[in-house]
Design a protein around this motif. Structure first.
Motif, PDB file in Angstrom:
ATOM      1  N   LEU A   1       0.421  -1.394  -0.033  1.00 35.22           N
ATOM      2  CA  LEU A   1      -0.057  -0.174  -0.098  1.00 35.22           C
ATOM      3  C   LEU A   1       1.248   1.375  -0.364  1.00 35.22           C
ATOM      4  CD1 LEU A   1      -2.854   1.364   0.115  1.00 35.22           C
ATOM      5  CD2 LEU A   1      -3.237   0.887   2.606  1.00 35.22           C
ATOM      6  N   THR A   2       1.858   1.094   1.012  1.00 34.84           N
ATOM      7  CA  THR A   2       2.996   2.253   0.903  1.00 34.84           C
ATOM      8  C   THR A   2       3.487   2.501  -0.562  1.00 34.84           C
ATOM      9  OG1 THR A   2       2.894   1.629   3.579  1.00 34.84           O
ATOM     10  CG2 THR A   2       4.633   3.357   1.999  1.00 34.84           C
ATOM     11  N   LEU A   3       4.205   1.652  -0.801  1.00 34.92           N
ATOM     12  CA  LEU A   3       4.876   1.590  -2.430  1.00 34.92           C
ATOM     13  C   LEU A   3       2.811   2.527  -3.077  1.00 34.92           C
ATOM     14  CD1 LEU A   3       6.420  -1.492  -3.757  1.00 34.92           C
ATOM     15  CD2 LEU A   3       7.661   0.599  -2.915  1.00 34.92           C
ATOM     16  N   LEU A   4       1.740   1.325  -3.427  1.00 35.48           N
ATOM     17  CA  LEU A   4       1.260   2.457  -3.878  1.00 35.48           C
ATOM     18  C   LEU A   4       0.931   4.492  -3.984  1.00 35.48           C
ATOM     19  CD1 LEU A   4      -1.795   0.054  -3.943  1.00 35.48           C
ATOM     20  CD2 LEU A   4      -1.474   0.930  -6.261  1.00 35.48           C
ATOM     21  N   PHE A   5       1.159   4.149  -2.731  1.00 35.11           N
ATOM     22  CA  PHE A   5       0.904   5.590  -2.028  1.00 35.11           C
ATOM     23  C   PHE A   5       1.760   6.543  -3.227  1.00 35.11           C
ATOM     24  CE2 PHE A   5      -3.143   6.404  -0.487  1.00 35.11           C
ATOM     25  CZ  PHE A   5      -2.847   5.576   0.890  1.00 35.11           C
ATOM     26  N   LEU A   6       3.544   5.610  -2.531  1.00 34.37           N
ATOM     27  CA  LEU A   6       4.407   6.816  -3.479  1.00 34.37           C
ATOM     28  C   LEU A   6       4.244   6.770  -5.235  1.00 34.37           C
ATOM     29  CD1 LEU A   6       6.533   7.365  -2.713  1.00 34.37           C
ATOM     30  CD2 LEU A   6       8.254   5.357  -2.824  1.00 34.37           C
ATOM     31  N   CYS A   7       4.044   5.477  -5.753  1.00 37.97           N
ATOM     32  CA  CYS A   7       3.961   5.222  -6.996  1.00 37.97           C
ATOM     33  C   CYS A   7       3.365   6.222  -7.386  1.00 37.97           C
ATOM     34  CB  CYS A   7       4.104   3.845  -7.413  1.00 37.97           C
ATOM     35  SG  CYS A   7       5.098   3.268  -7.754  1.00 37.97           S
ATOM     36  N   CYS A   8       1.936   6.613  -7.158  1.00 33.77           N
ATOM     37  CA  CYS A   8       0.830   7.289  -7.353  1.00 33.77           C
ATOM     38  C   CYS A   8       0.999   8.589  -6.776  1.00 33.77           C
ATOM     39  CB  CYS A   8      -0.624   7.009  -7.237  1.00 33.77           C
ATOM     40  SG  CYS A   8      -0.877   5.127  -7.963  1.00 33.77           S
ATOM     41  N   ASP A   9       2.207   9.392  -6.588  1.00 35.03           N
ATOM     42  CA  ASP A   9       2.393  10.593  -5.920  1.00 35.03           C
ATOM     43  C   ASP A   9       1.374  11.792  -6.840  1.00 35.03           C
ATOM     44  OD1 ASP A   9       3.774  13.415  -5.348  1.00 35.03           O
ATOM     45  OD2 ASP A   9       4.989  11.950  -3.674  1.00 35.03           O
ATOM     46  N   PRO A  10       0.846  12.759  -6.379  1.00 35.42           N
ATOM     47  CA  PRO A  10       0.043  13.374  -7.395  1.00 35.42           C
ATOM     48  C   PRO A  10       1.678  14.094  -7.940  1.00 35.42           C
ATOM     49  CG  PRO A  10      -0.699  12.995  -5.014  1.00 35.42           C
ATOM     50  CD  PRO A  10       0.118  12.671  -5.436  1.00 35.42           C
ATOM     51  N   VAL A  11       2.581  14.432  -7.480  1.00 35.03           N
ATOM     52  CA  VAL A  11       3.395  15.382  -8.166  1.00 35.03           C
ATOM     53  C   VAL A  11       3.883  15.052  -9.835  1.00 35.03           C
ATOM     54  CG1 VAL A  11       4.801  16.120  -6.518  1.00 35.03           C
ATOM     55  CG2 VAL A  11       5.474  14.612  -7.155  1.00 35.03           C
ATOM     56  N   LEU A  12       3.650  13.424  -9.498  1.00 31.48           N
ATOM     57  CA  LEU A  12       4.285  13.162 -11.085  1.00 31.48           C
ATOM     58  C   LEU A  12       2.526  13.105 -11.957  1.00 31.48           C
ATOM     59  CD1 LEU A  12       5.226   9.204  -9.886  1.00 31.48           C
ATOM     60  CD2 LEU A  12       6.701  11.677 -10.490  1.00 31.48           C
ATOM     61  N   PRO A  13       2.779  13.252 -13.767  1.00 33.24           N
ATOM     62  CA  PRO A  13       1.713  12.459 -14.014  1.00 33.24           C
ATOM     63  C   PRO A  13       0.882  11.662 -14.309  1.00 33.24           C
ATOM     64  CG  PRO A  13       4.292  13.124 -15.498  1.00 33.24           C
ATOM     65  CD  PRO A  13       4.588  13.284 -13.525  1.00 33.24           C
ATOM     66  N   PRO A  14      -0.309  11.331 -15.145  1.00 35.52           N
ATOM     67  CA  PRO A  14      -0.741  10.249 -14.851  1.00 35.52           C
ATOM     68  C   PRO A  14      -0.044   8.861 -15.466  1.00 35.52           C
ATOM     69  CG  PRO A  14      -2.067  12.067 -15.702  1.00 35.52           C
ATOM     70  CD  PRO A  14      -1.394  12.663 -15.209  1.00 35.52           C
ATOM     71  N   ALA A  15       0.193   9.864 -16.692  1.00 34.95           N
ATOM     72  CA  ALA A  15       1.095   8.330 -17.201  1.00 34.95           C
ATOM     73  C   ALA A  15       2.610   7.984 -16.918  1.00 34.95           C
ATOM     74  CB  ALA A  15       1.602   8.446 -18.236  1.00 34.95           C
ATOM     75  N   ALA A  16       3.429   8.680 -16.087  1.00 34.09           N
ATOM     76  CA  ALA A  16       3.790   8.312 -15.163  1.00 34.09           C
ATOM     77  C   ALA A  16       3.277   7.396 -13.604  1.00 34.09           C
ATOM     78  CB  ALA A  16       5.097   9.807 -14.830  1.00 34.09           C
ATOM     79  N   ARG A  17       2.703   8.090 -13.391  1.00 39.46           N
ATOM     80  CA  ARG A  17       1.879   6.958 -11.830  1.00 39.46           C
ATOM     81  C   ARG A  17       1.843   5.900 -12.517  1.00 39.46           C
ATOM     82  NH1 ARG A  17      -2.629  11.109 -10.272  1.00 39.46           N
ATOM     83  NH2 ARG A  17      -1.551  12.811 -10.717  1.00 39.46           N
ATOM     84  N   ILE A  18       1.230   6.144 -13.410  1.00 37.75           N
ATOM     85  CA  ILE A  18       0.401   4.202 -14.604  1.00 37.75           C
ATOM     86  C   ILE A  18       1.714   3.495 -14.595  1.00 37.75           C
ATOM     87  CG2 ILE A  18      -0.592   3.475 -16.255  1.00 37.75           C
ATOM     88  CD1 ILE A  18      -2.048   5.504 -16.136  1.00 37.75           C
ATOM     89  N   ALA A  19       2.874   3.530 -15.049  1.00 33.75           N
ATOM     90  CA  ALA A  19       4.164   2.890 -15.734  1.00 33.75           C
ATOM     91  C   ALA A  19       4.458   2.202 -14.276  1.00 33.75           C
ATOM     92  CB  ALA A  19       5.213   3.830 -16.729  1.00 33.75           C
ATOM     93  N   LEU A  20       5.015   3.724 -13.543  1.00 34.55           N
ATOM     94  CA  LEU A  20       6.207   3.293 -11.878  1.00 34.55           C
ATOM     95  C   LEU A  20       5.007   2.256 -11.442  1.00 34.55           C
ATOM     96  CD1 LEU A  20       8.811   4.518 -11.027  1.00 34.55           C
ATOM     97  CD2 LEU A  20       7.300   6.049  -9.386  1.00 34.55           C
ATOM     98  N   THR A  21       3.756   2.112 -11.149  1.00 35.35           N
ATOM     99  CA  THR A  21       2.935   1.767 -10.445  1.00 35.35           C
ATOM    100  C   THR A  21       2.532   0.026 -11.278  1.00 35.35           C
ATOM    101  OG1 THR A  21       1.325   3.208  -9.811  1.00 35.35           O
ATOM    102  CG2 THR A  21       0.677   0.684  -9.437  1.00 35.35           C
ATOM    103  N   LEU A  22       2.523   0.417 -12.267  1.00 36.62           N
ATOM    104  CA  LEU A  22       2.809  -1.318 -13.370  1.00 36.62           C
ATOM    105  C   LEU A  22       3.568  -2.463 -12.748  1.00 36.62           C
ATOM    106  CD1 LEU A  22       1.062  -0.878 -16.071  1.00 36.62           C
ATOM    107  CD2 LEU A  22       0.213  -1.810 -14.347  1.00 36.62           C
ATOM    108  N   ARG A  23       5.390  -1.180 -12.985  1.00 37.61           N
ATOM    109  CA  ARG A  23       6.854  -1.382 -12.848  1.00 37.61           C
ATOM    110  C   ARG A  23       6.829  -2.230 -11.057  1.00 37.61           C
ATOM    111  NH1 ARG A  23      11.893  -0.210 -14.722  1.00 37.61           N
ATOM    112  NH2 ARG A  23      13.528  -0.046 -13.634  1.00 37.61           N
TER     113      ARG A  23
END
Lengths: 144, 398
Positions: free
Chosen positions: B94-116
């Motif tokens: 969960l903490t990783l998810l929150f980190l990867c979905c940081d609103p400072v990142l653009p949505p495409a980056a959040r998606i790529a980082l989360t999947l990886r």
């Protein structure tokens, strides 16, 4: 070896598939559309299965084309389509990785036999080998 | 199996050492090492422990050489071995998810980082799923990691405080929703990878729900995904053409997924005021429970759309869904009138003329319906949808 395999079409052909006939192209019926989709899907499935398919896309109708040039200040100057009714343009393409030109010719011949309504125009399927020698060196190497 | 361990290994490392970006590289290296070594030498007794050990070694090596360059006392202190805290591994996810979905990142980056980082997909798999070059995904991920580091977002590594939590959770759910939609809509490209993506979104949403079992939005989103995915087998015909909801063979719907999704909707609706995910899930449940379009509870669906539009008044797709429901309750003419009012808000969408075509067909105005199908076919970039609309138009021709 990588090859670009291209099929061509004119605005009139897209209109014909959308039910509007012209002198060059009779309108397609539901059965004819269905047969064409099934034929093309089978080709794509086979190419994906054999591992030769890198990419394949169909392009939307030429009327949705946009031409872009730049003016003296570098601002984009945009001209919308359409192309003239009879001018054929790229309608779709495959990027394939095939053993040799004979094999890709065989595939192109299969594409060329795609069912279509009687009287519809026949365009050749175009094969262009992809230059894999590394375009990045052109400036400093061969041309320099 | 490696994919399942990836988020837990990464979570353990980041919790212990910080440095999300370097840790993520170290985990990728450890996974590569495992992929090479395990098939030859057998899977170790404690695979996750093995991965954490190898990745830790890589990480400390990387940080040491970085430290040698930068001579940072701070880093040296950080490297003192510490006993790992006994925290449940899922907390890390969960903490990783929150980190990867940081609103400072653009949505495409959040998606790529989360999947990886959380999904454990390789860069190549993500690239294939989104039909972009692998280099683009790699760049997106490395930029995202650099941005998180610059923002100091990757330390300290703990779940965000209550004030950030809701905003972050909304971002997490949005990312999962986008991943699911990308998988479900299958606009182009080999369908197989897209189906994987929808399943991955469901798997990750299940993981979030395990951690936040009483969060109505999470339960609602999971329900929405299950109830939508349940219809996937019936959604396309033998030639890959799209089959609309009212013509689908409902015996091919996944009954188990529908039962689970329906139970989740009931739970979600009991958990507080319903948000958009819960409401959309409730609408999906009503469709899934009906034996056919004639037995669908359209008045109830219309009422749910009305509530949905009070929560998301600017969502034109929800407004379009309401028009369909209205036409089923009050007749196609009422639907057509409502559609005209909606037109300025959806000027370029192919869906509006597609709905118009269906409604015109029901009023018997077949020639106008065929024209509307063709207008819609020209406006869509999705091949299956274009084919479906062209065939509908051709069917109406004399």
């Amino acid at each position: 070896m990588k090859y670009l395999v291209m099929v061509q079409g004119a605005q009139a052909d897209y209109d014909a598939m959308n039910g509007r006939a012209s002198e060059q192209s009779p309108a397609w019926s539901e059965q004819e559309l269905r047969a064409m989709f099934a034929y093309m899907n089978a080709i794509n499935d086979d190419l994906a299965e054999s591992g030769e398919l890198i990419d394949a896309q169909g392009l939307v109708e030429p009327a949705r084309t946009r031409f872009v040039t730049a003016d003296a200040d570098g601002r984009p100057v945009v001209t919308d389509g359409p192309y003239g009714e009879t001018k054929e343009v790229l309608a779709g393409y495959w990027v394939l990785d095939c053993a040799n030109l004979e094999r890709v010719t065989e595939i192109a011949a299969r594409v060329a036999q795609c069912p279509q309504p009687a009287g519809a125009p026949v365009y050749p399927v175009v094969i262009r080998p992809v230059d894999e020698s590394g375009g990045g060196d052109l400036g400093g190497g061969e041309l320099g | 199996m490696l994919r399942l361990h990836a988020p837990q290994v990464l979570g353990a490392l980041v919790r212990r050492y910080g440095h999300f970006d370097t840790a993520e590289d170290a985990v990728q290296e450890a996974l590569l090492a495992a992929a090479g070594q395990w098939p030859r030498e057998g899977v170790p007794a404690n695979p996750r422990g093995w991965l954490i050990r190898v990745a830790s070694r890589r990480l400390t090596d990387a940080l040491r050489s970085e430290e040698a360059r930068a001579r940072r006392e701070e880093t040296a202190r950080r490297l003192e071995p510490r006993e790992p805290r006994a925290a449940p591994a899922d907390d890390d996810t969960l903490t990783l998810l929150f980190l990867c979905c940081d609103p400072v990142l653009p949505p495409a980056a959040r998606i790529a980082l989360t999947l990886r980082a959380v999904g454990g997909l390789t860069t190549a798999e993500i690239a294939r799923a989104f039909l972009v070059p692998e280099a683009t995904v790699a760049q997106r991920i490395s930029r995202a990691k650099a941005k998180l580091r610059a923002a100091g977002a990757d330390r300290p590594f703990h779940p965000p405080g209550p004030q950030d939590r809701d905003a972050r959770l909304a971002s997490v759910l949005q990312v999962l929703y986008l991943v699911f939609n990308e998988g479900y809509t299958a606009t182009s490209g080999p369908a197989l990878h897209r189906a994987d993506l929808a399943r991955e979104a469901i798997r990750l949403t299940r993981a979030v729900r395990r951690l936040l079992p009483h969060e109505g939005t999470v339960t609602g989103l999971l329900a929405l995904m299950l109830l939508t995915e349940a219809r996937s087998a019936a959604r396309t015909g033998p030639d890959g053409e799209l089959i609309p909801l009212d013509e689908q063979d409902r015996t091919r719907w996944d009954r188990a997924a529908i039962a689970e999704g329906t139970a989740l909707v009931e739970e979600a609706l009991a958990e507080g005021p319903p948000g958009p995910y819960q409401l959309q899930a409730a609408i999906a449940a009503l469709h899934d429970e009906a034996t056919g379009p004639d037995t669908t509870d359209w008045p109830q669906i219309l009422a749910l759309y009305d509530v949905l539009l009070t929560t998301t008044p600017d969502d034109p797709m929800a407004a379009l869904g309401r028009v369909v429901a209205l036409a089923m309750v009050e007749g196609p003419e009422a639907g057509l009138a409502a559609l005209t009012a909606l037109e300025p808000r959806l000027p370029h969408s192919h869906r509006l003329p597609a709905v118009r075509a269906h409604l015109l067909e029901r009023t018997g105005a077949l020639s106008a319906a065929a024209d509307a199908y063709r207008t819609a076919a020209r406006a869509t970039d999705s091949l299956p949808e274009r084919r479906y609309l062209q065939m509908r138009a051709a069917r109406l021709d004399p």
